[in-house]
Design a protein around this motif. Structure first.
Motif, PDB file in Angstrom:
ATOM      1  N   ASP A   1      22.527  30.916  46.303  1.00  0.00           N
ATOM      2  CA  ASP A   1      22.118  31.963  45.367  1.00  0.00           C
ATOM      3  C   ASP A   1      22.001  33.313  46.058  1.00  0.00           C
ATOM      4  N   GLU A   2      21.687  33.308  47.358  1.00  0.00           N
ATOM      5  CA  GLU A   2      21.572  34.550  48.108  1.00  0.00           C
ATOM      6  C   GLU A   2      22.911  35.027  48.661  1.00  0.00           C
ATOM      7  N   GLY A   3      23.960  34.266  48.369  1.00  0.00           N
ATOM      8  CA  GLY A   3      25.293  34.679  48.795  1.00  0.00           C
ATOM      9  C   GLY A   3      25.590  34.414  50.253  1.00  0.00           C
ATOM     10  N   LEU A   4      24.841  33.486  50.877  1.00  0.00           N
ATOM     11  CA  LEU A   4      25.031  33.203  52.301  1.00  0.00           C
ATOM     12  C   LEU A   4      25.938  32.005  52.542  1.00  0.00           C
ATOM     13  N   VAL A   5      25.998  31.085  51.589  1.00  0.00           N
ATOM     14  CA  VAL A   5      26.893  29.937  51.714  1.00  0.00           C
ATOM     15  C   VAL A   5      27.645  29.733  50.415  1.00  0.00           C
ATOM     16  N   HIS A   6      28.750  29.018  50.524  1.00  0.00           N
ATOM     17  CA  HIS A   6      29.562  28.654  49.359  1.00  0.00           C
ATOM     18  C   HIS A   6      29.659  27.134  49.319  1.00  0.00           C
ATOM     19  N   THR A   7      29.556  26.544  48.155  1.00  0.00           N
ATOM     20  CA  THR A   7      29.675  25.092  48.021  1.00  0.00           C
ATOM     21  C   THR A   7      30.857  24.746  47.137  1.00  0.00           C
ATOM     22  N   MET A   8      31.471  23.614  47.415  1.00  0.00           N
ATOM     23  CA  MET A   8      32.598  23.150  46.619  1.00  0.00           C
ATOM     24  C   MET A   8      32.650  21.637  46.651  1.00  0.00           C
TER      25      MET A   8
ATOM     26  N   THR B   1      31.445  14.255  47.695  1.00  0.00           N
ATOM     27  CA  THR B   1      30.427  15.012  48.396  1.00  0.00           C
ATOM     28  C   THR B   1      30.584  16.485  48.045  1.00  0.00           C
ATOM     29  N   THR B   2      29.814  17.322  48.689  1.00  0.00           N
ATOM     30  CA  THR B   2      29.900  18.769  48.493  1.00  0.00           C
ATOM     31  C   THR B   2      30.067  19.430  49.843  1.00  0.00           C
ATOM     32  N   LEU B   3      31.080  20.255  49.977  1.00  0.00           N
ATOM     33  CA  LEU B   3      31.290  20.995  51.215  1.00  0.00           C
ATOM     34  C   LEU B   3      30.471  22.278  51.185  1.00  0.00           C
ATOM     35  N   VAL B   4      29.917  22.622  52.334  1.00  0.00           N
ATOM     36  CA  VAL B   4      29.126  23.841  52.467  1.00  0.00           C
ATOM     37  C   VAL B   4      29.758  24.702  53.547  1.00  0.00           C
ATOM     38  N   THR B   5      30.135  25.918  53.205  1.00  0.00           N
ATOM     39  CA  THR B   5      30.712  26.844  54.182  1.00  0.00           C
ATOM     40  C   THR B   5      29.969  28.170  54.116  1.00  0.00           C
ATOM     41  N   LEU B   6      30.023  28.911  55.197  1.00  0.00           N
ATOM     42  CA  LEU B   6      29.448  30.245  55.204  1.00  0.00           C
ATOM     43  C   LEU B   6      30.292  31.198  54.364  1.00  0.00           C
ATOM     44  N   THR B   7      29.646  32.143  53.727  1.00  0.00           N
ATOM     45  CA  THR B   7      30.356  33.276  53.152  1.00  0.00           C
ATOM     46  C   THR B   7      30.488  34.334  54.244  1.00  0.00           C
ATOM     47  N   GLU B   8      31.231  35.384  53.968  1.00  0.00           N
ATOM     48  CA  GLU B   8      31.333  36.461  54.953  1.00  0.00           C
ATOM     49  C   GLU B   8      29.966  37.092  55.209  1.00  0.00           C
TER      50      GLU B   8
END
Length: 229
Positions: free
Chosen positions: A23-30, A39-46
């Motif tokens: 929600d704070e725009g720090l990670v992206h999930t897919m 499962t759900t992948l978690v990656t950093l946003t820019e």
């Protein structure tokens, strides 16, 4: 995300923590499927990567930890989703030996440095064809200086290199390779011969050497077939 929530490693990480970071725009999930498991992948946003970059501690001139945003190699996701589990297992063992993990170097970082080395003689030359301008002896010397094995005239790169510090301040590292069923033939044999610490697709450690790449590197190519059969 299941790997982040394993209680023995991250007892205080819950789904709501990841959701807050998203929600704070720090990670992206897919959503993703690893093997047959959803499962759900978690990656950093820019933005998340920039925040980590800004908070990195000074290493006294030593190379610093690099962070990445998003999915860099979509076609290799099935393999790369298993890297964290391999890192987690290896770092636990290293910690039990009294080692402190302070940096992780990915394969692409090592390969990038290798490409810079290969192309350095071409830099600034208008007549350069762009082909690597290093002979076999120079390549072997570079590999030796970087504690990387050469198998059948090819430098072998691990999926990740875990750098550690001992209690006395000295350093060592462990090279880790995740082996999936797609590893076949010469490619699989080369990884086995390299002597990296190897993990099967389900995360089990199956052999290799550690200790800064100075351990004895095996050459039993049949192990690859036995492990992946």
């Amino acid at each position: 995300m299941d790997e982040l929530r394993r209680p023995q490693d991250r007892p205080n990480v819950h789904r709501k923590d990841v959701e807050r970071l998203r929600d704070e725009g720090l990670v992206h999930t897919m959503p993703y499927v690893v093997g047959r498991q959803r499962t759900t992948l978690v990656t950093l946003t820019e933005r998340g990567r920039d925040l980590l970059d800004a908070s990195r501690r000074d290493r006294g001139g030593e190379p610093r930890q690099l962070f990445y945003a998003g999915v860099r190699k979509p076609r290799e996701l099935a393999h790369d989703t298993r890297l964290y589990a391999a890192f987690r297992d290896a770092s636990r063992r290293l910690n039990e030996r009294g080692l402190r993990v302070d940096r992780v170097v990915l394969e692409e970082e090592l390969k990038r440095e290798y490409q810079v080395f290969l192309q350095e003689p071409n830099r600034g030359r208008r007549d350069s064809s762009g082909r690597p301008a290093r002979d076999a002896e120079e390549i072997a010397q570079w590999a030796h200086e970087h504690d990387l094995p050469v198998v059948d005239d090819h430098v072998q790169f691990p999926d990740l290199r875990i750098e550690c510090e001992r209690e006395d301040g000295s350093r060592e590292f462990e090279d880790v390779e995740v082996m999936t069923p797609h590893y076949r033939g010469a490619h699989a044999a080369g990884k086995v011969s390299a002597g990296f610490t190897r993990y099967s697709a389900v995360g089990a450690r199956v052999g290799g050497s550690s200790g800064g790449g100075r351990g004895r590197r095996g050459r039993d190519a049949r192990l690859a077939e036995e492990m992946l059969s």
